[in-house]
Design a protein around this motif. Structure first.
Motif, PDB file in Angstrom:
ATOM      1  N   ARG A 435       0.797  -1.138  -0.007  1.00 38.33           N
ATOM      2  CA  ARG A 435       0.018  -0.122   0.156  1.00 38.33           C
ATOM      3  C   ARG A 435       0.882   1.200   0.024  1.00 38.33           C
ATOM      4  O   ARG A 435       1.533   1.502   0.888  1.00 38.33           O
ATOM      5  CB  ARG A 435      -0.991   0.072   1.151  1.00 38.33           C
ATOM      6  N   GLN A 436       1.028   1.999  -1.051  1.00 34.05           N
ATOM      7  CA  GLN A 436       2.073   2.952  -1.311  1.00 34.05           C
ATOM      8  C   GLN A 436       1.726   4.184  -0.691  1.00 34.05           C
ATOM      9  O   GLN A 436       2.636   4.674   0.022  1.00 34.05           O
ATOM     10  CB  GLN A 436       2.049   3.487  -2.466  1.00 34.05           C
ATOM     11  N   ASN A 437       0.408   4.754  -0.378  1.00 33.55           N
ATOM     12  CA  ASN A 437       0.034   5.692   0.553  1.00 33.55           C
ATOM     13  C   ASN A 437       0.493   5.465   1.954  1.00 33.55           C
ATOM     14  O   ASN A 437       1.223   6.389   2.678  1.00 33.55           O
ATOM     15  CB  ASN A 437      -1.164   6.024   0.453  1.00 33.55           C
ATOM     16  N   ALA A 438       0.083   4.188   2.434  1.00 32.17           N
ATOM     17  CA  ALA A 438       0.494   3.850   3.867  1.00 32.17           C
ATOM     18  C   ALA A 438       1.953   3.861   4.156  1.00 32.17           C
ATOM     19  O   ALA A 438       2.622   4.036   4.829  1.00 32.17           O
ATOM     20  CB  ALA A 438      -0.236   2.578   3.987  1.00 32.17           C
ATOM     21  N   ALA A 439       2.750   3.299   3.161  1.00 29.44           N
ATOM     22  CA  ALA A 439       4.137   3.368   3.179  1.00 29.44           C
ATOM     23  C   ALA A 439       4.849   4.529   3.141  1.00 29.44           C
ATOM     24  O   ALA A 439       5.925   4.929   4.011  1.00 29.44           O
ATOM     25  CB  ALA A 439       4.981   2.306   1.948  1.00 29.44           C
ATOM     26  N   GLU A 440       4.289   5.488   2.254  1.00 28.14           N
ATOM     27  CA  GLU A 440       4.907   7.121   2.347  1.00 28.14           C
ATOM     28  C   GLU A 440       4.705   7.716   3.535  1.00 28.14           C
ATOM     29  O   GLU A 440       5.484   8.384   4.030  1.00 28.14           O
ATOM     30  CB  GLU A 440       4.324   7.703   1.163  1.00 28.14           C
ATOM     31  N   LYS A 441       3.346   7.519   4.005  1.00 26.96           N
ATOM     32  CA  LYS A 441       3.083   8.112   5.602  1.00 26.96           C
ATOM     33  C   LYS A 441       3.935   7.658   6.517  1.00 26.96           C
ATOM     34  O   LYS A 441       4.527   8.453   7.728  1.00 26.96           O
ATOM     35  CB  LYS A 441       1.576   7.754   5.977  1.00 26.96           C
ATOM     36  N   ALA A 442       4.278   6.246   6.460  1.00 28.62           N
ATOM     37  CA  ALA A 442       5.266   5.792   7.537  1.00 28.62           C
ATOM     38  C   ALA A 442       6.786   6.170   7.052  1.00 28.62           C
ATOM     39  O   ALA A 442       7.634   5.603   8.121  1.00 28.62           O
ATOM     40  CB  ALA A 442       5.215   4.057   7.363  1.00 28.62           C
TER      41      ALA A 442
END
Length: 662
Positions: A435-442
């Motif tokens: 999940r790219q958005n979740a990875a970026e947020k993390a």
């Protein structure tokens, strides 16, 4: 009256190869593939289909629930012709509810259905609808049923199999099927009389096509069995007995001599068996879903709900079933989970342990026709190097199929001398769902093509809370690492193994989530035939629009993704070799027309998730396994910290040298 509706409907050569081997003197015959299943299928697309019934001439009636203006909804009865063209529909009106079953009279003039209707009361009723003018008549009340499972018509009688939990007078068996007050009732149209038939615990039924009714159920003293009821004699006889509950819904055909069904433990879809020998199954359609509605067989056509199309489909039985043709199919234990479509043949499956499977193939035993193996697990490399299989170069459809595959699939199927030794039937590449958005947020940079060292750095810098949302199961990661390394390298010397081990050991120590939530994850490992879970809009809906598929971390950034190939090969000493060749030709023709295989060069999916899956497969290569005994001893202990790296390398290096003959 029927309202007219128009619907748009979209409806070998092979190279000669001169073999300089012993097979040439055997008078080899060209295989003859069957017509691919896809070319035989007629589809009846209808949103929210609830039930269907087919007539002898191929006409199909189906009911669905349609949302009308505002909050109202209405059941509509649809009419399709024998070519699947929608010819019209009628609305049943706002008074009907719980329309669950349909049946057609033997003369094709009446469609029967069951429903509640507020004009008559809250009970269930049997209705008939005239095919000619759409007139609907209430035939009888059924206050003794809470739910109707099936309707069947034999002569002038309509048979109703229903349920009422409050009815059960005998104690139902406590194993197999979960009974809920089933009973079987006949409605006699000439007198209007209703008669309960004396079956102890009926499960399912089907008209035989020979003026009798076939019933599958449980009898006290007999257990589960197939029974035949003769209305003319008002008599029942047990046709065959089963050791235990096997299937629910079925269709009788050929005058009750054969039955068509599928069942949970069977991964091969819809099958047909002689009613007296239910252990021998010929495979008809691999993507059936009889849990939604029962299969049917009338007028020589088989009907079932399709998992692949999401709609009702039909096909001619005689064009698919290979009567009297049986093949012995050898595989490793649990190998039938990956078994390909049987193309109408009766497949006698023999599962052996890894060791016994390999020995039988290498010894060229004559008691099997085909073997199914995989390249990355167990004996894959050994079979490729030392196995003797019948060449497939002259089999029709092989070239067409391999042309659609990525080149590395053809390469794996072809020996150095140009002999095609096996038919690849599936290709699996392990990877990770991101999940790219979740990875970026993390604050994590996780991407396709990263190395184990890069992967380890990202995992180790993740917060403790974010690590719980990352699936980094140690056993799985170590298994992938072992496959990557030992299928490419013959020695542990040099820095690659120690450096990669150190990185992966850090991941194993990072205490990531071993089982992440499907609704809240950053990274999730995927194994096996992953594309079944990811493909199309359903994958995007399940995992989100930002979901992408990335390959497992690599030893080197330029490495290709290791893939496992499930394959079929023909025993050259089989007495049914020509039949096996015909089956391979038929299977290749069927596979060539599949639209959803990600190892096809021209596969086109939907959205980013499918695109990234395809990209992962494009950058693949087939791996051939090294015997796990060569490197597996001590591997788990190495990554658990109970064995040192130097000790592992010292005990494994001599095994590798012996294995590779160095």
């Amino acid at each position: 009256m029927w309202k007219s509706i128009k619907r748009k409907r979209g409806l070998v050569g092979f190279g000669l190869f001169l073999f300089l081997c012993a097979f040439a003197a055997c008078g080899k015959k060209h295989a003859e593939p069957n017509i691919p299943l896809q070319e035989l299928i007629v589809e009846y697309p209808l949103d929210n289909m609830l039930a269907y019934a087919a007539a002898e001439d191929g006409t199909v009636y189906a009911v669905n629930l349609v949302q009308m203006e505002g909050e109202e909804s209405e059941y509509r009865l649809h009419h399709f012709d024998g070519q699947g063209q929608h010819k019209g529909d009628i609305g049943l009106g706002e008074n009907f509810s719980m329309v669950e079953t349909l049946a057609v009279s033997e003369d094709g003039k009446q469609v029967y259905f069951t429903s509640q209707n507020v004009l008559y009361g809250t009970d269930l009723y049997l209705f008939s609808c005239s095919v000619e003018d759409g007139r609907i008549d209430m035939l009888c009340e059924m206050p003794y049923f809470d739910h109707i499972k099936q309707l069947a018509v034999v002569g002038d009688a309509v048979y109703l199999l229903g349920q009422s939990p409050n009815w059960q007078t005998k104690k139902a068996p406590d194993s197999g099927y979960v009974f809920s007050g089933e009973r079987l009732v006949a409605y006699l149209s000439d007198t209007g009389e209703q008669i309960q038939l004396g079956f102890d615990f009926p499960v399912s039924m089907s008209a035989s096509g020979a003026e009798t009714l076939m019933v599958f159920g449980y009898l006290d003293g007999d257990g589960y069995c197939m029974m035949e009821y003769d209305p003319a004699k008002d008599s029942m006889q047990v046709v065959s007995r089963l050791e235990n509950y096997k299937f629910d819904r079925f269709a009788a055909c050929n005058g009750g001599k054969d039955v068509i069904y599928d069942y949970g433990p069977n991964s091969r879809g819809l099958v047909i068996s002689d009613v007296r020998e239910l252990s021998v199954e010929a495979e008809l359609y691999p993507d059936s879903m009889t849990i939604l509605m029962p299969p049917g067989c009338i007028g020589g056509r088989v009907y079932c709900h399709s998992r692949e199309t999401g709609s009702l489909i039909s096909f001619p039985l005689d064009a698919v079933r290979q009567n009297g043709r049986e093949l012995a199919f050898l595989s490793k234990e649990y190998g039938t989970i990956n078994a390909p479509y049987g193309c109408g043949y009766s497949i006698n499956r023999l599962e052996l342990s890894e060791e016994k499977f390999t020995l039988k193939v290498l010894a060229r035993d004559k008691d099997y026709d085909l073997c199914m193996g995989d390249t990355l697990f167990g004996s894959g490399g050994n079979l490729r190097e030392n196995g003797v299989f019948y060449p497939l170069n002259d089999v029709p459809e092989i070239e067409e199929y391999l042309d659609r595959c990525f080149p590395y699939v053809r390469e794996a199927a072809t020996k150095e001398d140009g002999t095609i030794w096996m038919l690849p039937v599936n290709v699996n590449i392990y990877g990770m769902l991101l999940r790219q958005n979740a990875a970026e947020k993390a604050g994590l940079s996780l991407y396709d093509g990263m190395t184990w060292e890069e992967y380890a750095r990202e995992i180790q810098k993740a917060s403790e809370e974010d690590r719980k949302r990352i699936d980094a199961d140690s056993d799985f990661l170590v298994s992938v690492f072992g496959e990557q390394y030992f299928t490419r390298y013959h020695t542990l010397e040099g820095g690659l193994f120690p450096d990669t081990y150190a990185a992966l050991y850090g991941v194993c120590e990072a205490d990531c989530g071993g089982s992440v939530s499907q609704d809240d994850f950053i990274l999730m490992s995927m194994g096996g035939p992953l594309w079944l879970n990811l493909k199309g809009s359903s994958g995007t809906q399940r995992y989100g629009g930002d979901a992408a598929y990335i390959a497992m971390p690599k030893l080197n950034a330029e490495d290709r993704n290791i893939a496992n190939c499930v394959f079929l090969a023909i025993n050259p000493d089989s007495s049914r070799r020509d039949e096996a060749l015909n089956y391979i030709a038929s299977l290749a023709a069927y596979l060539s027309q599949r639209r959803d295989l990600p190892f096809f060069r021209d596969w086109q999916g939907e959205g980013m998730l499918d695109e990234t899956v395809h990209r992962t497969y494009e950058n693949g290569e087939i791996g051939f396994s090294v015997d796990y005994d060569v490197y597996g001893e001590g591997l788990d202990e190495l990554f658990s910290g109970t064995l040192t790296l130097s000790d592992y390398m010292e005990q494994t290096e001599p095994k590798l040298r012996t294995y590779w003959g160095e």
